[in-house]
Design an enzyme around this catalytic site. Structure first.
Site, PDB file in Angstrom:
ATOM      1  N   HIS A  41       0.843  -1.196   0.000  1.00 13.04           N
ATOM      2  CA  HIS A  41       0.000   0.000   0.000  1.00 13.04           C
ATOM      3  C   HIS A  41       0.878   1.246   0.000  1.00 13.04           C
ATOM      4  O   HIS A  41       1.303   1.710   1.059  1.00 13.04           O
ATOM      5  CB  HIS A  41      -0.908  -0.004   1.231  1.00 13.04           C
ATOM      6  N   PRO A 140      -6.110  -5.504  11.018  1.00 11.45           N
ATOM      7  CA  PRO A 140      -7.568  -5.461  11.152  1.00 11.45           C
ATOM      8  C   PRO A 140      -7.971  -4.056  11.628  1.00 11.45           C
ATOM      9  O   PRO A 140      -7.609  -3.634  12.732  1.00 11.45           O
ATOM     10  CB  PRO A 140      -7.856  -6.530  12.218  1.00 11.45           C
ATOM     11  N   LEU A 141      -8.652  -3.321  10.780  1.00 11.93           N
ATOM     12  CA  LEU A 141      -8.866  -1.897  11.056  1.00 11.93           C
ATOM     13  C   LEU A 141      -9.608  -1.687  12.373  1.00 11.93           C
ATOM     14  O   LEU A 141     -10.472  -2.472  12.752  1.00 11.93           O
ATOM     15  CB  LEU A 141      -9.631  -1.263   9.894  1.00 11.93           C
ATOM     16  N   ASP A 180      -9.843   6.317   7.528  1.00 14.90           N
ATOM     17  CA  ASP A 180     -11.316   6.238   7.440  1.00 14.90           C
ATOM     18  C   ASP A 180     -11.791   4.861   7.883  1.00 14.90           C
ATOM     19  O   ASP A 180     -12.772   4.733   8.618  1.00 14.90           O
ATOM     20  CB  ASP A 180     -11.769   6.461   5.985  1.00 14.90           C
ATOM     21  N   ASN A 210      -8.658  11.375   4.193  1.00 12.47           N
ATOM     22  CA  ASN A 210      -8.294  11.512   2.769  1.00 12.47           C
ATOM     23  C   ASN A 210      -9.463  11.212   1.829  1.00 12.47           C
ATOM     24  O   ASN A 210      -9.301  11.214   0.618  1.00 12.47           O
ATOM     25  CB  ASN A 210      -7.084  10.629   2.431  1.00 12.47           C
ATOM     26  N   HIS A 286      -4.212   3.193  -3.370  1.00 14.95           N
ATOM     27  CA  HIS A 286      -4.346   2.582  -2.033  1.00 14.95           C
ATOM     28  C   HIS A 286      -3.562   1.280  -1.884  1.00 14.95           C
ATOM     29  O   HIS A 286      -2.688   1.174  -1.024  1.00 14.95           O
ATOM     30  CB  HIS A 286      -5.831   2.331  -1.711  1.00 14.95           C
ATOM     31  N   SER A 409     -22.302 -10.711  37.724  1.00 10.27           N
ATOM     32  CA  SER A 409     -22.530 -12.051  37.182  1.00 10.27           C
ATOM     33  C   SER A 409     -21.222 -12.802  36.932  1.00 10.27           C
ATOM     34  O   SER A 409     -21.168 -14.023  37.080  1.00 10.27           O
ATOM     35  CB  SER A 409     -23.281 -11.969  35.849  1.00 10.27           C
ATOM     36  N   GLU A 436     -17.758  -4.903  24.595  1.00  4.92           N
ATOM     37  CA  GLU A 436     -16.891  -6.084  24.703  1.00  4.92           C
ATOM     38  C   GLU A 436     -15.675  -5.994  23.792  1.00  4.92           C
ATOM     39  O   GLU A 436     -14.558  -6.369  24.168  1.00  4.92           O
ATOM     40  CB  GLU A 436     -17.678  -7.362  24.364  1.00  4.92           C
ATOM     41  N   PHE A 461     -20.749 -14.094  24.372  1.00  6.06           N
ATOM     42  CA  PHE A 461     -20.302 -12.850  23.749  1.00  6.06           C
ATOM     43  C   PHE A 461     -18.824 -12.879  23.380  1.00  6.06           C
ATOM     44  O   PHE A 461     -18.245 -11.855  23.015  1.00  6.06           O
ATOM     45  CB  PHE A 461     -20.670 -11.646  24.627  1.00  6.06           C
ATOM     46  N   HIS A 485     -21.221 -18.232  32.344  1.00  7.04           N
ATOM     47  CA  HIS A 485     -22.498 -18.658  31.765  1.00  7.04           C
ATOM     48  C   HIS A 485     -22.201 -19.489  30.522  1.00  7.04           C
ATOM     49  O   HIS A 485     -22.492 -19.114  29.395  1.00  7.04           O
ATOM     50  CB  HIS A 485     -23.402 -17.452  31.475  1.00  7.04           C
ATOM     51  N   HIS A 497     -28.415 -16.757  24.635  1.00 10.78           N
ATOM     52  CA  HIS A 497     -27.372 -16.613  25.657  1.00 10.78           C
ATOM     53  C   HIS A 497     -26.617 -17.914  25.929  1.00 10.78           C
ATOM     54  O   HIS A 497     -25.690 -17.925  26.742  1.00 10.78           O
ATOM     55  CB  HIS A 497     -27.995 -16.104  26.962  1.00 10.78           C
ATOM     56  N   ARG A 544     -22.493 -20.809  35.299  1.00  9.06           N
ATOM     57  CA  ARG A 544     -23.404 -20.005  36.137  1.00  9.06           C
ATOM     58  C   ARG A 544     -23.889 -20.847  37.305  1.00  9.06           C
ATOM     59  O   ARG A 544     -24.034 -20.357  38.424  1.00  9.06           O
ATOM     60  CB  ARG A 544     -24.604 -19.554  35.306  1.00  9.06           C
TER      61      ARG A 544
HETATM   62  C1  LIG Z   1     -11.458  -5.128   9.857  1.00 12.58           C
HETATM   63  C2  LIG Z   1     -10.942  -4.904   8.472  1.00 12.58           C
HETATM   64  N1  LIG Z   1     -11.798  -4.915   7.450  1.00 12.58           N
HETATM   65  C3  LIG Z   1     -11.335  -4.780   6.183  1.00 12.58           C
HETATM   66  C4  LIG Z   1     -10.009  -4.627   5.923  1.00 12.58           C
HETATM   67  C5  LIG Z   1      -9.490  -4.541   4.504  1.00 12.58           C
HETATM   68  N2  LIG Z   1      -9.070  -3.158   4.215  1.00 12.58           N
HETATM   69  C6  LIG Z   1      -7.793  -2.787   4.272  1.00 12.58           C
HETATM   70  S1  LIG Z   1      -7.596  -1.146   4.051  1.00 12.58           S
HETATM   71  C7  LIG Z   1      -9.259  -0.913   3.868  1.00 12.58           C
HETATM   72  C8  LIG Z   1      -9.880   0.445   3.715  1.00 12.58           C
HETATM   73  C9  LIG Z   1      -9.002   1.440   3.178  1.00 12.58           C
HETATM   74  O1  LIG Z   1      -9.480   2.731   3.418  1.00 12.58           O
HETATM   75  P1  LIG Z   1      -8.832   3.647   4.525  1.00 12.58           P
HETATM   76  O2  LIG Z   1      -8.990   3.011   5.837  1.00 12.58           O
HETATM   77  O3  LIG Z   1      -9.421   5.000   4.373  1.00 12.58           O
HETATM   78  O4  LIG Z   1      -7.308   3.661   4.185  1.00 12.58           O
HETATM   79  P2  LIG Z   1      -6.573   4.445   2.997  1.00 12.58           P
HETATM   80  O5  LIG Z   1      -7.190   3.984   1.707  1.00 12.58           O
HETATM   81  O6  LIG Z   1      -6.793   5.871   3.252  1.00 12.58           O
HETATM   82  O7  LIG Z   1      -5.175   4.001   3.148  1.00 12.58           O
HETATM   83  C10 LIG Z   1      -9.930  -2.120   3.963  1.00 12.58           C
HETATM   84  C11 LIG Z   1     -11.406  -2.256   3.800  1.00 12.58           C
HETATM   85  C12 LIG Z   1      -9.140  -4.608   7.040  1.00 12.58           C
HETATM   86  N3  LIG Z   1      -7.825  -4.470   6.902  1.00 12.58           N
HETATM   87  N4  LIG Z   1      -9.633  -4.723   8.290  1.00 12.58           N
END
Ligand SMILES: Cc1ncc(C[n+]2csc(CCOP(=O)(O)OP(=O)(O)O)c2C)c(N)n1
Length: 692
Positions: A41, A140-141, A180, A210, A286, A409, A436, A461, A485, A497, A544
């Site tokens: 990227h 993972p975002l 984003d 951006n 990207h 609980s 959570e 959960f 539980h 649950h 529980r």
């Molecule tokens: C939880 C999660 N869902 C989906 C993705 C796959 N993914 C990687 S970057 C992205 C989105 C990119 O947009 P942005 O966050 O705005 O980053 P930019 O393009 O500005 O670098 C996605 C959907 C991920 N890495 N984590």
């Protein structure tokens, strides 16, 4: 050295030439790394180079020669896909591996050339356990945002616990770059809400506004007013109109430093792929290499030698050393002096702190772990777990945590330990609210800061916090998940649950310990094991309902928990006709079934198997001693789905448990309804024997 001499007029005049040189070195290294890997990227590192550089050069308190210095400021790249930005920074800042790992460069230029290759320290997404200078594993975002709240919490808690008047040992700040995608994720909003509530003014998120994600412009799916939202969440918000305007960035970051009450969000407008002739501002920048023409065009726009690759002008590392490095080393040296003063003036505090810093448990920490007398009426494992936690707690001060609004609980409130709340950061009971996912993600951040965090909710959960749990396992973070539980045994709350598939799904996570203890003494032994493995997350699956406390004078010792599975009750002599394996609440059913089988002349061994993964870790001889290969008539009983039990049952074994979702009703009625009974186990044993 072919350093550029001219910069495009459109560029902000705020940066000095050497700053621009450094920023463009970050950009071009990142572009070249992605191009060499043929994947990655490039666009976001190109856009955010000035932002990250300004934080590192002017604000971050970080000693590159000791990436583990406990009071370093944390820098988290939550948008982990922009990993080349971080590798470029680590390289240029000269971050070293810890002395214990040789003290060599954490990321060399050769490493950058091997971006995304097998065994490279420059993995596709930043991996904390692999590369010094990476504070947390991201990709993972939203997770980096969640982790950062845990780091900010840790800074506050450590300050409250160890700082003395005139002796500040902990006051580190946490900076986050997020995108984003990060802010669209629910976990980030949960985490932001928690941070705002807790008034974590030591936390600063820099949001890369951006307007681009993978599918195109953000107005496809993301049109909320982020500024208003964060103000509503209790944050201080700053705006920077141009990511290249380092003076404006400095002003916004200074506002963060001056803010005493609220976390700060800095919304920075940037252009993805900045400088690329055709792809700048487009989602095409990207997630794919730019290609030679765009790279040359971008380098030309920067005033960079267009054909140079992986070019690092010597002034740039020197500039990092003179700014970030000098400032960090000075602060680190002062910190060591303060620590020396603490040792003289407050030796008891210093001794506790030394244990904490060494990552070791205080001597005698386990002395208060209770033993529970046999009791047919018994006690719920959530209750015995609460008793053990309360017993250990005073001896391990940094064992801290709480629940997602379920402490009454989950039995995780430690009496007398005080609450951690806004402006009152010395308490050890946390109220994470009904969040959570952020709770688990914050606990990862707390674990990364040296604390031993626990977090609690209902076992069902697990699915609400699973992405963070998975990262605990990837990163070897010893978060303790207290999940109560645990089955249809919870009764009337019904199928929404009642966990069914959660055990199988937790057991499938590599590097995670999963325990389902059968009685109070197994609970005590489980805590003893878990506390001694700070680098391994653990899921404690607790009931529980009451579970009889087994009479250990007649049965195998609960210390067998340390081996994952053990013989609870054996046949008087010779080889068993069959083996009954139980976990948690179903172990007693196996004992009853064994008694019934005995009356029909069938001799059954009963095995308690609280932890598959620990049992799997034992040597083959021990496993054979518990589950001899020649005894193929076997039954496992667990009030959950049977997925995975074939591993221990083989082709002849039988499973007594759930095959679908549960139902609402009193627990005894449900067990009968679903055939999870001693009779059911005994019948299955006879069938398994007959199948031989
Ligand atoms: C939880 C999660 N869902 C989906 C993705 C796959 N993914 C990687 S970057 C992205 C989105 C990119 O947009 P942005 O966050 O705005 O980053 P930019 O393009 O500005 O670098 C996605 C959907 C991920 N890495 N984590």
């Amino acid at each position: 050295m072919n350093a550029p001499t001219a910069f495009p007029a459109s560029r902000s005049a705020a940066a000095t030439d050497i700053d621009r040189l450094a920023i463009d070195t970050i950009r071009t290294l990142s572009m070249d790394g992605v191009e060499a890997a043929k994947s990655g990227h490039p666009g976001t590192p190109m856009a955010l180079a000035p932002v990250a550089f300004t934080v590192w050069k002017d604000f971050l308190r970080y000693d590159p020669t000791d990436p583990l210095w406990p009071n370093r400021d944390r820098f988290v790249l939550s948008c982990g896909h922009a990993s080349m930005l971080l590798y470029s920074l680590i390289h240029l800042a000269g971050i070293r591996r810890p002395a214990s790992a040789g003290g060599t460069a954490a990321v060399s230029l050769e490493d950058i050339k091997k971006f995304r290759q097998l065994d490279s320290v420059c993995a596709g997404h930043p991996e904390h356990h692999m590369t010094s200078g990476i504070e947390t594993t991201t990709g993972p975002l939203g997770q980096g945002c969640g982790n950062s709240v845990g780091m900010a919490i840790a800074s506050r808690w450590l300050a409250a616990r160890y700082n003395q008047p005139g002796q500040t040992l902990f006051d580190f700040d946490t900076y986050v770059l997020c995108s984003d995608g990060d802010l669209m994720e629910g976990v980030a909003t949960e985490a932001a809400s928690l941070a705002g509530h807790l008034k974590l003014a030591n936390l600063c998120w820099l949001y890369d506004d951006n307007s681009i994600t993978i599918e195109g412009e953000t107005d496809l799916a993301f049109t909320e007013n982020v500024e208003l939202k964060f103000q509503g969440l209790g944050w201080h918000v700053e705006r920077v109109a141009d990511a290249n305007d380092t003076a404006a960035l400095k002003r916004a970051l200074t506002a963060f430093k001056n803010e005493q009450e609220k976390p700060t969000l800095i919304i920075v407008k940037s252009q993805i792929g900045f400088g690329a002739p055709k792809k700048a501002g487009s989602h095409e920048a990207h997630g794919a290499p730019l290609g030679p023409d765009e790279i040359k065009g971008a380098k030309a726009a920067y005033g960079w030698p267009v054909d140079a690759q992986f070019l690092v002008p010597a002034e740039v590392p020197a500039h990092f050393a003179a700014t970030l490095g000098a400032r960090g080393q000075q602060a680190h040296a002062a910190w060591k002096t303060t620590l020396g003063g603490l040792t003289k003036q407050h030796p008891a505090v210093a001794a506790e702190l030394a244990n904490f810093l060494a990552g070791s448990l205080p001597a005698g920490w386990e002395k208060a772990i209770p033993t529970f007398p046999a009791d047919a009426k018994g006690v719920a494992s959530r209750v015995s777990s609460g008793k053990v936690l309360s017993a250990i707690s005073p001896n391990v001060p940094w064992l801290i945590g709480g629940s997602a609004d379920l402490a009454p609980s989950t039995m995780t409130l430690v009496a007398g330990a005080g609450d951690f709340g806004p402006g009152s950061y010395g308490g050890r009971n946390f109220h994470f609210g009904i969040r959570e996912h952020a709770m688990a993600s914050a606990c990862n951040g707390m674990a990364l800061s040296g604390l031993r965090p626990f977090c609690a909710t209902f076992f069902v959960f697990l699915d609400y916090l699973k992405p963070a749990l998975r990262l605990s396992a990837i990163g070897n973070l010893g978060v303790i998940y207290v999940l109560t539980h645990d089955s249809i045994g919870l009764g009337e709350d019904g199928p929404t649950h009642q966990p069914i598939e959660q055990l199988a799904s937790a057991r499938a996570v590599p590097g995670l310990s999963v325990f389902r203890p059968a009685d109070a003494n197994e609970v005590a032994e489980m805590w003893r094991v878990v506390m001694q493995r700070p680098d391994r997350p653990a899921v404690l699956v607790l009931s529980r309902q009451n579970l009889p406390t087994l009479d250990r004078t007649q049965l195998g010792s609960a210390s067998g928990v340390a081996k994952g599975a053990y013989i609870l009750q054996d046949v008087p002599q010779g080889t068993p006709d069959c083996i009954l394996i139980g976990t948690g609440s179903e172990l007693s059913l196996c004992l009853d079934a064994a008694a019934q089988l005995k009356e029909s002349g069938v001799h059954a061994r009963v095995v308690s198997m609280p932890s598959w993964d620990l049992f799997q870790e034992q040597d083959a001889a021990y496993r054979e001693s518990v589950l001899p290969a020649k005894v193929t008539a076997r039954v496992a009983c667990e009030a959950a789905c049977g997925f995975g039990w074939e591993k221990w049952l083989g082709t002849r074994g039988r499973f007594i448990g759930m095959t679908g979702f549960g139902a609402s009703g009193p627990a005894p009625a449900l067990y009968k309804h679903f055939g999870i009974t001693a009779e059911g186990v005994a019948d299955a044993a006879k069938q398994s024997i007959a199948a031989g």
